[in-house]
Design a protein around this motif. Structure first.
Motif, PDB file in Angstrom:
ATOM      1  N   ASP A 135      -0.403  50.855  37.686  1.00  0.00           N
ATOM      2  CA  ASP A 135      -1.445  49.828  37.702  1.00  0.00           C
ATOM      3  C   ASP A 135      -2.618  50.270  38.572  1.00  0.00           C
ATOM      4  O   ASP A 135      -3.305  49.435  39.166  1.00  0.00           O
ATOM      5  CB  ASP A 135      -0.898  48.470  38.167  1.00  0.00           C
TER       6      ASP A 135
ATOM      7  N   HIS B 139       4.342  45.650  36.097  1.00  0.00           N
ATOM      8  CA  HIS B 139       4.152  45.511  37.549  1.00  0.00           C
ATOM      9  C   HIS B 139       4.896  44.318  38.147  1.00  0.00           C
ATOM     10  O   HIS B 139       4.294  43.402  38.704  1.00  0.00           O
ATOM     11  CB  HIS B 139       2.663  45.450  37.933  1.00  0.00           C
TER      12      HIS B 139
ATOM     13  N   HIS C  20      -5.262  51.751  34.459  1.00  0.00           N
ATOM     14  CA  HIS C  20      -6.630  51.318  34.130  1.00  0.00           C
ATOM     15  C   HIS C  20      -7.572  52.500  34.311  1.00  0.00           C
ATOM     16  O   HIS C  20      -7.736  52.993  35.429  1.00  0.00           O
ATOM     17  CB  HIS C  20      -7.061  50.166  35.045  1.00  0.00           C
TER      18      HIS C  20
ATOM     19  N   HIS D  29       1.380  52.437  33.018  1.00  0.00           N
ATOM     20  CA  HIS D  29       0.429  51.306  33.159  1.00  0.00           C
ATOM     21  C   HIS D  29      -0.763  51.792  33.977  1.00  0.00           C
ATOM     22  O   HIS D  29      -0.665  51.949  35.200  1.00  0.00           O
ATOM     23  CB  HIS D  29       1.089  50.116  33.855  1.00  0.00           C
TER      24      HIS D  29
HETATM   25 ZN    ZN Z   1      -2.931  46.392  35.254  1.00  0.00          ZN
END
Ligand code: ZN
Ligand code: DOR
Length: 346
Positions: free
Chosen positions: A248, A175, A16, A14
């Motif tokens: 995350d 998450h 970004h 996960h």
């Molecule tokens: Zn995220």
């Protein structure tokens, strides 16, 4: 005396990466330690179609510095207009590894997310049929639900009904931040997994709010009470295959974090593996780190494990990680665990 451990090279399930200047700045931070990552599609505008995902993958590969290896595992952003045939084609071609569900309004760039779950039933049924994973941001967005309860309420009101209505749908609860999330995963079958971030193993809500507000600890889902952090630690270090690493890592410039209405996200790409070594050692579970970071994720996604390795070394003096990384948009603060860390990647 120095100790070291060598793991199958980890993946981040996960992540970004953003786009443009931010992408160029943060991508090497992940590619240094990780072979692959599930790439979140919440760009502006979001990555909704297979064609958009292919173009984004090309921009990521173009931003990768020469000599670095990295495989972006692309995802599509689920909207109420998503076409099941487009999703199936993007999956069949090998382009995408998951579809991401954001309840509308839940977090950064989630305005195009799902309001009415009946409208995505066709896509979810197609995904169950072809074995494509749904990654879920598990928070309700109702104003009358306290932000600290939004994950637990989502499980009861949305996730469980959706899973019951769509047998065979493979779901990753992204998450997770609560004991409720851990218990829901443990109580269900192998079609359900969960990612756990580095920062949720380290901070609870006191870290955000006691002694002055700490914008760099604010993320979504927001960190909860200490009992929940301990439940996450127990799950991550248990060896249970259903729990795996999804950082995350979510870069925002300091200007966008340190302001009256700051963005949600902790940037952990730079120091995640050393921090995890610290946490797993503290829990007496260093032998479980490889499963969490390198083995359980590929098993869930039915992909091969990486064939190379990553070595972490424990030194006598605390490691000095960069406090910030520079980007053309401005500095991005690296997650500070608030304690000395003696582990670094070799
Ligand atoms: Zn995220
Ligand atoms: O803290 C977060 N930041 N949580 C999310 O769900 C989104 C992410 C972002 O994109 O900044």
């Amino acid at each position: 005396m120095s100790t070291s451990i060598t793991l199958t090279r980890p993946d981040d399930w996960h992540l970004h990466l953003r786009d443009g200047a931010m992408l160029s700045a943060v991508l090497p931070e992940t590619a240094r330690d990780f072979a692959r990552a599930i790439i979140m599609p919440n760009l502006v505008p979001p990555v909704v179609t297979g064609a958009q995902a292919a173009a984004y993958r090309d921009r990521i590969m173009a931003a990768l510095p020469e000599g670095m290896a990295f495989e972006p595992l692309m995802t599509l952003y689920l909207t109420e207009d998503t076409d099941p045939a487009d999703v199936a084609a993007a999956h069949a071609s090998g382009l995408i590894k998951a579809v991401k569900l954001y309840p509308a309004g839940a977090t950064t760039n989630s305005a195009s997310g799902v309001r009415d779950f009946d409208k995505v039933r066709g896509v979810l049924e197609k995904m169950a049929e072809i074995g494509l994973t749904l990654c879920v941001h598990g928070e309700v967005t109702d104003n009358d639900i306290d932000i600290f309860d939004r994950e637990a309420v989502f499980i009861d009101r949305v996730l469980d009904p959706v899973r019951r209505a769509t047998p065979g749908l493979r779901v990753v609860m992204e998450h997770i931040t609560t004991r409720d999330g851990v218990e829901y995963v443990r109580a269900n079958d192998r079609d359900l997994g969960a990612t756990i971030t580095t920062h949720h193993l380290i901070i609870n809500r006191n870290h955000i709010l006691v002694g002055g507000i700490k914008p760099h600890y604010y993320c979504l889902p927001v960190a909860k009470r200490e009992e929940h952090r301990l439940a996450l630690r127990d799950a991550a270090t248990s060896g249970d295959e259903r729990f795996f690493l999804g950082t995350d890592s979510a870069p925002h410039t300091d200007a966008n974090k340190e302001t009256a209405c700051g963005c949600a996200g902790c940037f952990t790409a730079t120091n995640t593996m050393p921090l995890l070594a610290h946490v797993f050692e503290e829990e007496g579970a260093l032998d479980k780190l490889e499963g969490f970071a390198s083995k359980h994720g590929p098993a869930f996604y039915r992909l091969a494990e990486n064939s190379d390795t990553l070595t972490l070394v424990k030194q006598n003096a605390p490691v000095a990680f960069p406090a910030k990384i520079d980007t053309a948009d401005g500095p991005v603060t690296v997650f500070d665990p608030g304690f000395p860390v003696f582990w670094k990647t070799a």
